[in-house]
Design a protein around this motif. Structure first.
Motif, mmCIF file in Angstrom:
data_model
loop_
_atom_site.group_PDB
_atom_site.id
_atom_site.type_symbol
_atom_site.label_atom_id
_atom_site.label_comp_id
_atom_site.label_asym_id
_atom_site.label_seq_id
_atom_site.Cartn_x
_atom_site.Cartn_y
_atom_site.Cartn_z
ATOM 1 N N ASP A 54 -12.921 77.448 -16.733
ATOM 2 C CA ASP A 54 -11.683 77.162 -17.453
ATOM 3 C C ASP A 54 -10.757 78.352 -17.244
ATOM 4 O O ASP A 54 -11.214 79.493 -17.109
ATOM 5 C CB ASP A 54 -11.977 76.961 -18.942
ATOM 6 N N ALA A 55 -9.463 78.114 -17.205
ATOM 7 C CA ALA A 55 -8.485 79.185 -17.030
ATOM 8 C C ALA A 55 -7.315 78.978 -17.966
ATOM 9 O O ALA A 55 -6.858 77.851 -18.148
ATOM 10 C CB ALA A 55 -7.997 79.244 -15.584
ATOM 11 N N LEU A 56 -6.851 80.064 -18.566
ATOM 12 C CA LEU A 56 -5.765 80.064 -19.542
ATOM 13 C C LEU A 56 -5.962 79.050 -20.654
ATOM 14 O O LEU A 56 -5.056 78.293 -21.003
ATOM 15 C CB LEU A 56 -4.414 79.853 -18.849
ATOM 16 N N PRO A 57 -7.168 78.988 -21.261
ATOM 17 C CA PRO A 57 -7.381 78.049 -22.366
ATOM 18 C C PRO A 57 -6.565 78.462 -23.582
ATOM 19 O O PRO A 57 -6.261 79.651 -23.770
ATOM 20 C CB PRO A 57 -8.878 78.166 -22.635
ATOM 21 N N ALA A 58 -6.228 77.503 -24.421
ATOM 22 C CA ALA A 58 -5.375 77.781 -25.577
ATOM 23 C C ALA A 58 -5.995 78.787 -26.536
ATOM 24 O O ALA A 58 -5.279 79.568 -27.169
ATOM 25 C CB ALA A 58 -5.062 76.476 -26.309
ATOM 26 N N ASP A 59 -7.336 78.803 -26.649
ATOM 27 C CA ASP A 59 -7.957 79.704 -27.620
ATOM 28 C C ASP A 59 -7.945 81.167 -27.169
ATOM 29 O O ASP A 59 -7.878 82.083 -27.988
ATOM 30 C CB ASP A 59 -9.384 79.256 -27.968
ATOM 31 N N HIS A 60 -8.017 81.412 -25.873
ATOM 32 C CA HIS A 60 -7.972 82.762 -25.306
ATOM 33 C C HIS A 60 -7.247 82.647 -23.970
ATOM 34 O O HIS A 60 -7.877 82.506 -22.922
ATOM 35 C CB HIS A 60 -9.379 83.334 -25.097
ATOM 36 N N VAL A 61 -5.942 82.742 -23.995
ATOM 37 C CA VAL A 61 -5.148 82.451 -22.804
ATOM 38 C C VAL A 61 -5.476 83.401 -21.647
ATOM 39 O O VAL A 61 -5.305 83.045 -20.481
ATOM 40 C CB VAL A 61 -3.640 82.516 -23.149
ATOM 41 N N TRP A 62 -5.979 84.586 -21.959
ATOM 42 C CA TRP A 62 -6.268 85.591 -20.937
ATOM 43 C C TRP A 62 -7.625 85.402 -20.276
ATOM 44 O O TRP A 62 -7.995 86.193 -19.424
ATOM 45 C CB TRP A 62 -6.178 86.984 -21.559
ATOM 46 N N HIS A 63 -8.379 84.374 -20.668
ATOM 47 C CA HIS A 63 -9.618 84.053 -19.967
ATOM 48 C C HIS A 63 -9.264 83.323 -18.676
ATOM 49 O O HIS A 63 -8.656 82.249 -18.703
ATOM 50 C CB HIS A 63 -10.519 83.171 -20.823
ATOM 51 N N LEU A 64 -9.662 83.895 -17.552
ATOM 52 C CA LEU A 64 -9.248 83.380 -16.247
ATOM 53 C C LEU A 64 -10.471 83.029 -15.406
ATOM 54 O O LEU A 64 -10.935 83.830 -14.595
ATOM 55 C CB LEU A 64 -8.390 84.423 -15.519
ATOM 56 N N GLY A 65 -11.010 81.840 -15.615
ATOM 57 C CA GLY A 65 -12.111 81.367 -14.786
ATOM 58 C C GLY A 65 -13.228 82.378 -14.718
ATOM 59 O O GLY A 65 -13.748 82.835 -15.738
#
Length: 289
Positions: A54-65
């Protein structure tokens, strides 16, 4: 700047297993500095086509794959989001750096190698990196990602790596390192050879760790991780969000002495279906020398 994960200034590279595209590697994302711009893999797919990142999820936008990211590199946030400040908590600060792709050394269907610089908000180079990613078929329903990273400190200064945990946050929040934000419909399961569940495996140093779940829209999968280095620990979340990290500074800061190199060799087996622990162990036993 754009927060669209497809907005880039260089086209993503592709990794293939045979004729099947299994991952795209975004080396130069056009992202807000607060999201920790850095090279990342997304989407990553099983051989059956199930997307497992997942990338740029709403809960933690800075999580990038799947990416390398550390929240505290000599006081610079290269993870994204708020910074954990001792005795204060999470705080928005103007301390976000970026990991910048500086050139390819090899680019083929199953192997990508390049150089990068870990920079502070003013462009000063904190670390230089050589990175290689490879995709290999294992069986008809499993392929393996190999990621090799060599982080080198400047010749005149050591570099300290920290985490929210080393900066005072309780609850086992020692994240920062090789991080995989998974895609899951509901809470996935996580297990090692002798433990299961987020609470039991978070902070462990097990030789391998598996996360199994169902992707949004269907498709069961298992991810088997290996490659902890000396002092590394697994950081795991399943209830808040699905993620696994080979954490560099889980409860103690790490240091790269001046002029030296920190080597990391991480492997992830990406499988269709839910694998039992004995098969995960068999896969992980086939690590490279």
């Amino acid at each position: 700047m754009s927060t669209d994960p497809t907005a880039v200034t260089e086209e993503p590279a592709r990794l293939l297993v045979g004729a099947t595209e299994v991952a795209r590697y975004v080396v130069d994302p056009a992202l807000d500095a607060r999201h920790g711009p850095r090279p990342y893999l997304h989407p990553v797919r099983t051989l059956g086509g199930t997307v497992v990142t997942d990338a740029l999820p709403a809960d933690h936008v800075w999580h990038l794959g799947a990416s390398l990211a550390v929240q505290d590199v000599d006081g610079v946030n290269l993870w994204g989001g708020r910074t954990y400040v001792r005795d204060v908590g999470y705080t928005w600060r103007a301390d976000h750096g970026r990991i910048v792709h500086t050139g390819w050394s090899r680019r083929s269907a199953d192997l990508l190698a390049h150089q990068a610089q870990w920079r502070d908000p003013h462009g000063r180079v904190l670390l230089t990196e050589r990175r290689q990613l490879a995709a290999t078929a294992v069986t008809s329903d499993v392929w393996r990602l190999d990621l090799d990273s060599a982080l080198t400190a400047p010749p005149d200064r050591s570099v300290r790596l920290g985490s929210p945990a080393t900066n005072g946050r309780p609850g086992g929040a020692g994240y920062g390192g090789f991080f995989w934000r998974a895609a899951a419909d509901g809470e996935p399961t996580v297990y090692t050879a002798d433990a299961a569940g987020e609470e039991a495996v978070n902070g462990s140093a097990a030789p391998w760790l598996a996360l199994a779940g169902t992707a949004p829209g269907g498709g069961a999968y298992t991810l088997v991780f290996a490659g902890l280095g000396p002092g590394d620990r697994w950081f795991v979340r399943t209830a808040m969000y699905p993620g696994v990290c080979a954490a560099f500074a889980f409860d103690t800061p790490a240091e790269i002495p001046a002029g030296t190199t920190r080597h990391g060799r991480y492997q992830v087996w990406i499988a269709d279906g839910i694998l039992p622990p004995d098969r995960c162990a068999t896969l992980a036993s086939d690590r490279r020398s």
